[in-house]
Design a protein around this motif. Structure first.
Motif, PDB file in Angstrom:
ATOM      1  N   LEU A 170       2.698-113.927  40.635  1.00 57.72           N
ATOM      2  CA  LEU A 170       2.023-114.015  41.927  1.00 57.72           C
ATOM      3  C   LEU A 170       2.815-114.998  42.782  1.00 57.72           C
ATOM      4  CD1 LEU A 170      -0.596-113.184  43.550  1.00 57.72           C
ATOM      5  CD2 LEU A 170      -1.540-115.373  42.782  1.00 57.72           C
ATOM      6  N   VAL A 171       3.306-114.530  43.937  1.00 60.91           N
ATOM      7  CA  VAL A 171       4.215-115.322  44.768  1.00 60.91           C
ATOM      8  C   VAL A 171       3.686-115.355  46.196  1.00 60.91           C
ATOM      9  CG1 VAL A 171       6.572-115.505  45.648  1.00 60.91           C
ATOM     10  CG2 VAL A 171       6.178-114.640  43.340  1.00 60.91           C
ATOM     11  N   GLY A 172       3.766-116.521  46.840  1.00 56.90           N
ATOM     12  CA  GLY A 172       3.307-116.588  48.221  1.00 56.90           C
ATOM     13  C   GLY A 172       3.487-117.958  48.833  1.00 56.90           C
ATOM     14  N   ALA A 173       2.937-118.106  50.036  1.00 54.25           N
ATOM     15  CA  ALA A 173       2.997-119.363  50.781  1.00 54.25           C
ATOM     16  C   ALA A 173       1.641-119.549  51.449  1.00 54.25           C
ATOM     17  CB  ALA A 173       4.111-119.323  51.824  1.00 54.25           C
ATOM     18  N   THR A 174       0.818-120.404  50.868  1.00 54.02           N
ATOM     19  CA  THR A 174      -0.534-120.560  51.401  1.00 54.02           C
ATOM     20  C   THR A 174      -0.639-121.760  52.342  1.00 54.02           C
ATOM     21  OG1 THR A 174      -2.875-120.827  50.863  1.00 54.02           O
ATOM     22  CG2 THR A 174      -1.294-121.893  49.378  1.00 54.02           C
ATOM     23  N   PRO A 175      -1.280-121.586  53.487  1.00 56.52           N
ATOM     24  CA  PRO A 175      -1.530-122.724  54.371  1.00 56.52           C
ATOM     25  C   PRO A 175      -2.839-123.433  54.032  1.00 56.52           C
ATOM     26  CG  PRO A 175      -2.198-120.708  55.459  1.00 56.52           C
ATOM     27  CD  PRO A 175      -1.668-120.302  54.100  1.00 56.52           C
ATOM     28  N   GLU A 176      -3.567-122.919  53.057  1.00 58.83           N
ATOM     29  CA  GLU A 176      -4.918-123.421  52.790  1.00 58.83           C
ATOM     30  C   GLU A 176      -4.998-124.133  51.440  1.00 58.83           C
ATOM     31  OE1 GLU A 176      -9.508-122.186  53.627  1.00 58.83           O
ATOM     32  OE2 GLU A 176      -7.866-120.838  54.086  1.00 58.83           O
ATOM     33  N   LEU A 177      -5.205-125.451  51.490  1.00 61.68           N
ATOM     34  CA  LEU A 177      -5.385-126.260  50.288  1.00 61.68           C
ATOM     35  C   LEU A 177      -6.859-126.243  49.922  1.00 61.68           C
ATOM     36  CD1 LEU A 177      -4.016-128.256  48.274  1.00 61.68           C
ATOM     37  CD2 LEU A 177      -4.780-130.092  49.804  1.00 61.68           C
TER      38      LEU A 177
END
Length: 431
Positions: A228-235
């Motif tokens: 699973l790969v991505g860039a999340t702006p939400e912590l």
């Protein structure tokens, strides 16, 4: 070593002793550049933001669980691992020593499993201090082999996109039905997602995706766990020596590329009753979930506008002081699913998602992140992401979702979901 209990079953205790060593290591360049080539895509892990974080490879230990008890099972397994670990940590900062990476399915009934991965090698950096961690099941202290910068990844070739289980037309119909239910008083908000399938003519190197995402989206946490790969702006939540923080995003507007126009759009977003309502639901759900574990909490009265290259979000940073020994994973489990990815009320929203989405989200929109032996760590929400097809490194399914409230327009929500797919679509491009 791996453990795979049946859904809801007690995880088997860990009998092997994990031996861990962390030492200072000068790191030149980006952390992602140390991820080795020719490593299976599901054995590369990452949690990086603005150059800091941890990356790893190899597999000293893994764990899988599914069903409603997936968080509890994973926590019990990790405590068993930590209790038997022999750790020599010469760095002693968050992220050094014994660490696991994890990602969890969104839904209780998902066909996907929760994954915890303990890499055999980790390279980390925090506020100018960098280190190497080696983990093994050998009773001797692990041999330290200084990692080297790997060769540059090749871009994916001949990438083609196709509708997934939920086409744009299907999505518009689902949004329209959701608005009808909301206006009937069944619920206040629901988050609906759709998918897009990308297929290349050869294996898609996750290092290419991670580097592209890190270069273009510096305000996000760039992650990779078990394919699973991505860039999340939400912590979702961070726990760091008693301090708990959470970044809530809800309310979105697409950028135009014209700076002056985008500033005007940001101002309109900050005044939008529809987006402010959506954001309020999300912030309230986070504050309510954290409250039992906190002695004090600061929730700003008004959100700020977070600017990303493709979209802008209403954002609120919640800060609190821990009142108990709840781990970062326990906190993430108590927060999931927040209104930002589920809806309000939660039970009604989850039921409507199952009815209208017609797909298994898998680990999209579930918690993703890392945790150390003390329970400190950081967990984001797996947004702006893609999941590799099982056994096929040339195919990856991308996901994006939008919060639907009474004022939502189906065509506008289709456009917003398309904007949220841009980071992963662009990361797959070869130019």
């Amino acid at each position: 070593m791996s453990s795979n209990p049946a859904p809801g079953a007690e995880p088997s205790s860990v009998t092997a002793t994990v031996v861990v060593r962390s030492v200072p290591l000068p790191v030149e360049g980006g952390l992602l550049s140390y991820l080795p080539a020719d490593t299976p895509h599901d054995e590369l892990v990452s949690w990086v933001r603005r150059g800091d974080g941890i990356v790893g490879w190899g597999s000293a230990l893994t764990f899988e669980s599914s069903g409603p008890e997936r968080f509890r099972d994973a926590e019990a397994w990790w405590k068993s691992v930590a209790a038997r670990a022999v750790v020599r940590d010469e760095v002693a900062v968050p992220g050094s020593g014994l660490v696991c990476f994890g990602s969890f399915p969104f839904a209780d009934d998902s066909a996907e499993s929760a994954r915890l991965v303990v890499p055999s090698t980790i390279v980390g950096r925090r506020e100018g201090q960098s280190w190497l961690t080696t983990i093994s099941l050998d009773p001797q202290l692990p041999r330290l082999e200084t990692p080297v910068v790997a060769r540059e990844p090749e871009p994916p070739a001949d990438v083609a996109f196709a509708d997934g289980r939920v086409s744009p037309a299907d999505y518009a119909h689902a949004v329209a039905e959701a608005v009808t239910r909301i206006n009937a008083g069944d619920l206040d908000k629901v988050v609906l997602a759709r998918d897009l399938v990308a297929t290349a003519s050869g294996p898609i190197d996750p290092r290419w995706l991670l580097q592209r995402l890190a270069d273009r989206y510096e305000n996000t946490w760039v992650f990779s766990v078990a394919g699973l790969v991505g860039a999340t702006p939400e912590l979702l939540v961070r726990r760091d020596q008693g301090l708990i923080t959470s970044r809530v995003l809800a309310g979105t507007i697409r950028r135009t590329g014209d700076d002056e126009h985008d500033l005007a759009l940001a101002a309109s977003l900050a005044r939008s009753s529809k987006d402010l309502e959506e954001h309020e639901y999300a912030v309230r759900s986070v504050a309510d979930a954290l409250a039992p574990h906190c002695s004090s909490m600061n929730v700003p009265e008004s959100p700020f506008v977070l600017h990303l290259p493709n979209v802008m979000h209403l954002a609120t940073d919640v800060a609190a002081v821990s009142a108990d020994d709840a781990t970062s994973l326990t906190l993430a489990a108590s927060l999931h699913p927040s209104a930002a990815v589920g809806g309000t009320p939660t039970a009604a929203a989850i039921e409507l998602i199952a009815e209208l989405e017609h797909m298994d989200r898998g680990r999209y929109a579930g918690p993703v992140g890392w945790m150390d032996a003390r329970g400190d760590g950081a967990w984001g929400i797996a947004l702006r992401s893609g999941a590799y097809a099982p056994g096929d490194p040339s195919q990856i399914t991308l996901y994006a979702g939008c919060g639907i409230v009474a004022g939502s327009d189906p065509e506008s929500e289709v456009a917003e979901s398309s904007a949220k797919l841009i980071p992963m679509r662009d990361a797959l491009a070869s130019d």
